[in-house]
Design an enzyme around this catalytic site. Structure first.
Site, PDB file in Angstrom:
ATOM      1  N   GLU A 100       0.872  -1.178   0.000  1.00 50.79           N
ATOM      2  CA  GLU A 100       0.000   0.000   0.000  1.00 50.79           C
ATOM      3  C   GLU A 100       0.903   1.219   0.000  1.00 50.79           C
ATOM      4  O   GLU A 100       1.660   1.440   0.945  1.00 50.79           O
ATOM      5  CB  GLU A 100      -0.874   0.025   1.253  1.00 50.79           C
ATOM      6  CG  GLU A 100      -2.065  -0.893   1.179  1.00 50.79           C
ATOM      7  CD  GLU A 100      -3.003  -0.684   2.368  1.00 50.79           C
ATOM      8  OE1 GLU A 100      -2.733   0.208   3.194  1.00 50.79           O
ATOM      9  OE2 GLU A 100      -3.983  -1.427   2.465  1.00 50.79           O
ATOM     10  N   ASP A 145      -6.381   8.731   9.667  1.00 51.33           N
ATOM     11  CA  ASP A 145      -5.082   8.279  10.144  1.00 51.33           C
ATOM     12  C   ASP A 145      -4.756   8.789  11.530  1.00 51.33           C
ATOM     13  O   ASP A 145      -5.107   9.908  11.903  1.00 51.33           O
ATOM     14  CB  ASP A 145      -3.989   8.720   9.162  1.00 51.33           C
ATOM     15  CG  ASP A 145      -3.990   7.865   7.905  1.00 51.33           C
ATOM     16  OD1 ASP A 145      -3.858   6.645   8.042  1.00 51.33           O
ATOM     17  OD2 ASP A 145      -4.163   8.433   6.805  1.00 51.33           O
ATOM     18  N   TYR A 155     -10.690  -5.093   2.678  1.00 45.78           N
ATOM     19  CA  TYR A 155      -9.848  -4.607   3.759  1.00 45.78           C
ATOM     20  C   TYR A 155     -10.743  -4.454   4.988  1.00 45.78           C
ATOM     21  O   TYR A 155     -11.620  -3.603   5.013  1.00 45.78           O
ATOM     22  CB  TYR A 155      -9.251  -3.260   3.344  1.00 45.78           C
ATOM     23  CG  TYR A 155      -8.234  -2.656   4.290  1.00 45.78           C
ATOM     24  CD1 TYR A 155      -8.429  -2.607   5.668  1.00 45.78           C
ATOM     25  CD2 TYR A 155      -7.070  -2.089   3.781  1.00 45.78           C
ATOM     26  CE1 TYR A 155      -7.495  -2.036   6.512  1.00 45.78           C
ATOM     27  CE2 TYR A 155      -6.126  -1.503   4.625  1.00 45.78           C
ATOM     28  CZ  TYR A 155      -6.345  -1.486   5.987  1.00 45.78           C
ATOM     29  OH  TYR A 155      -5.432  -0.902   6.815  1.00 45.78           O
TER      30      TYR A 155
END
Lengths: 261, 400
Positions: A51, A62, A176
């Protein structure tokens, strides 16, 4: 399953009875020249799908580690075009699958058709957009899906069971699974409901599943491997890079690789 | 609804739900709770009761004679949102969403704040309803709005300074969203403007729509006609949307939003998103956005912390592109002049945000002479700004 570099590596690892290792690195961190050596080091150390983070000014999914790496990359002048250049250089020597991991706005500003075709041209295999959940922009999603990139979809602990099936129906490459409610970042413990949730998802979807968010050690990777095909490790790798560059990244990935074989 | 993937909540091409997957179920839950609450007369009654007895609504529509003479147009009316409890319009939304959170059984509230007005309003609503409250505020804003930080803490809220990025409102919003993603099961995020993913822009607008609906009734009673124009400042755009909503269907009523031009539109130090930005995605919605050529969000600047935001509500983007509303911009210096002018002419110290809208009324005055009533949404009081104004004008509090 459609044939792509990503689906092929998942199939190959499944045949071998090994886990799929998906490390994350931020392009341009700690500096623009470091990206290609880091990509090569982690590929040589056994990464199956990389990634590659395209830094964004407002990385709201994040945690502190990847935020800091993104800000540093932007301060160092990292642009979308430079990320493509680094990927192209990596492709001259390596065949490892690469998923671009970013937020929607840089893609829109570039123009999504141009972004996707330039990404394919540079050697990208997939695209993961943290702020484009399935169904949020059907026309855009359809354009990306038909561009030659696998549009990687995320599932969360809060995703309703009915939605799991609908999301996975539009996904490509792998799914994911976000291990916990929260942002990216290393954690000491895996969530208690992880095994149960991933098993539930495994029965509902036709794609392999990789689990990420908060997985930082070979022991955790090995535990996740018990229920899912793939393991994503990001923040812990960024910390290794911060401490010791490409060489440290390689060493760290070797440890994860061993845990999945 | 969860088995198909519908594209929800759009204003034309703007709006939507561009959020991490983790939040989708919370937005579905919120939308469901909001729909149920709007259909429940008990909820409306509870909210209206608090707005009347606690907030002090309806707010007056005040005719500003001396200001009117100064700008040479009018009659000019000020819709006195500054007279609400906590000193700004923000409380309309904060109380509404806090009640909704209570209905949803969420005991913990988070909010972002720029100038601190929304943070104070949220802390107030949480104190009133017994909810835990955490407010994210850019570290730079914590410094320039110290009074509001102290007020929030007095009210029992925890204020968390945000040091990432540019340390202002957009970064506080990022941090609030990160908190929400992490604690989504027991936490409701009270967004402070008509921004964010659906259903926030329309829900926040509806909580503020009381501004426009009261104004409409009041101006009809006073003037026997609708206003020729309504004017409001636009950062995220909540007071403007609350004012505009009642008049959107009245084509003869000009809708004017005033953005912050900071040190000038050519300076790269401004917050004029609709004037100088281009469409993009930030904080969950497609809308106009200040950004560079690579799609990175550009830092905003305004002398007023509440307008210092690189995004704007998606409905404003829609109203701009459709031509229904007009958006203009006013510099820091023009806003500061207006701040002083209205303080002296009317005995009302306006918020610096509001001062932008006032400054534009001075510009539009000559062109509006004889065209009919103009209504300003006087969105907040300026007490919070006096230290900052003294500093930027080179004075000290206590100086004579």
């Amino acid at each position: 399953m459609p044939d792509s570099r990503i689906s092929r590596v998942f199939a190959r690892r499944a045949d071998e009875g090994r886990g799929v290792l998906v490390p994350y690195v931020t392009a341009g961190f700690p500096d623009p020249d470091a990206t290609v050596p880091i990509l090569r080091a982690i590929a040589d150390a056994g990464a199956d799908v990389i990634e590659l983070g395209v830094p964004f000014s407002d990385p709201l999914a994040d945690g502190p580690t990847i935020q800091a790496s993104s800000f540093r990359a932007l301060e160092n002048g990292t642009t979308v075009k430079k990320v493509f250049e680094a990927l192209r250089a990596f492709r001259e020597t390596h065949d490892t699958a690469v998923v671009l991991f970013t937020y929607l706005n840089p893609v829109l500003r570039y123009g999504d058709p141009a972004f996707c075709s330039d990404a394919v041209d540079a050697g990208a295999d997939g695209l993961l957009l943290t702020d484009l959940p399935a169904g949020s922009d059907p026309e855009l999603e359809a354009r990306i899906s038909s561009s030659g990139l696998d549009l990687i979809r995320l599932l969360a602990p809060t995703t309703e069971v009915e939605r799991v099936a609908a999301v996975s129906g539009q996904a490509a490459g792998f799914l994911y699974y976000i291990s916990r409610t929260g942002v990216t970042g290393a954690r000491a413990e895996l969530p208690e409901d992880l095994v149960e949730r991933v098993r539930e998802i495994r029965t509902a979807v036709g794609l392999p599943v990789a689990v990420g968010f908060g997985i930082s050690t070979p022991e955790q990777a090995s535990a996740v491997r018990e229920v899912a095909e793939g393991v994503v490790v990001g923040s812990a790798l960024i910390k290794a890079i911060d401490a010791g560059g490409a060489e440290a990244a390689g060493r760290f990935v070797v440890g994860l690789r061993a845990a999945l074989d | 609804m969860t088995t198909t993937l519908d594209a929800p909540g759009r204003f034309g091409r703007f709006g939507g739900r561009y959020v991490p997957e983790t939040l989708i179920s919370a937005l579905d839950e919120l939308e469901g709770a909001w729909t149920a609450a709007t259909a429940d007369p008990g909820f409306r009654e509870q909210l209206d009761g608090l707005l009347r007895d606690y907030v002090g609504r309806a707010t007056p529509l005040y005719r500003a004679h001396r200001f009117e003479a100064e700008i040479g147009a009018g009659p000019v009316y000020f819709k006195r949102e500054d007279l609400n409890h906590t000193g700004a319009h923000k409380i309309n939304n904060a109380i509404g969403q806090a009640l909704l959170a209570q209905r949803m059984g969420k005991p913990r509230i988070i909010a972002e704040t720029g100038a601190g007005q929304h943070g104070v309003a949220t802390a107030t609503a949480c104190a009133l309803l017994g909810l835990d409250c955490v407010v994210y505020m850019g570290a730079e804003d914590v410094e320039r709005q110290a009074l509001n930080v102290y007020r929030m803490r007095l009210l029992g809220a925890e204020v968390r300074p945000v040091h990432s990025g540019t340390s202002t409102l957009k970064d506080a919003t990022n941090e609030a969203i990160r908190d929400w993603v992490t604690n989504v099961r027991d936490t409701h995020y009270i967004i402070g403007s008509v921004v964010g993913p659906d259903p926030f822009p329309r829900m926040v607008r509806d909580f503020h729509a009381v501004i426009g609906s009261e104004t409409r009734a009041q101006i009809l009673e006073r003037e026997g006609r609708l206003p020729a124009a309504v004017v409001a400042c636009v950062g995220g755009g909540s007071n403007a949307m609350g004012m505009f909503h009642a008049f959107v269907g009245d084509e003869d009523v000009e809708l004017i939003g005033v953005e912050a031009a900071g040190e000038g539109l050519d300076s790269d130090r401004h917050s004029a998103t609709l004037t100088a930005g281009r469409p993009g995605v930030l904080h969950g919605a497609m809308s106009y956005l200040l950004q560079d050529g690579d799609g990175q969000v550009a830092p905003a600047h305004s002398v007023s912390a509440g307008l210092d935001y690189p995004g704007v509500g998606p409905e404003h983007s829609f109203l701009k592109d459709s031509g229904r509303a007009t958006y203009v911009s006013v510099t820091d210096d023009e806003a500061l002049d207006a701040f002083h002018l209205v303080s002296r002419l009317e005995g009302i110290i306006p918020a610096l945000e509001t001062a932008h809208a006032i400054a534009h009324m001075r510009t539009m005055g000559p062109t509006h002479e004889g065209r009919g009533p103009i209504v300003l949404c006087l969105s907040g009081r300026g007490d919070k700004d006096v230290t900052h104004v003294a500093r930027v004008t080179g004075r000290e509090l206590g100086e004579t």
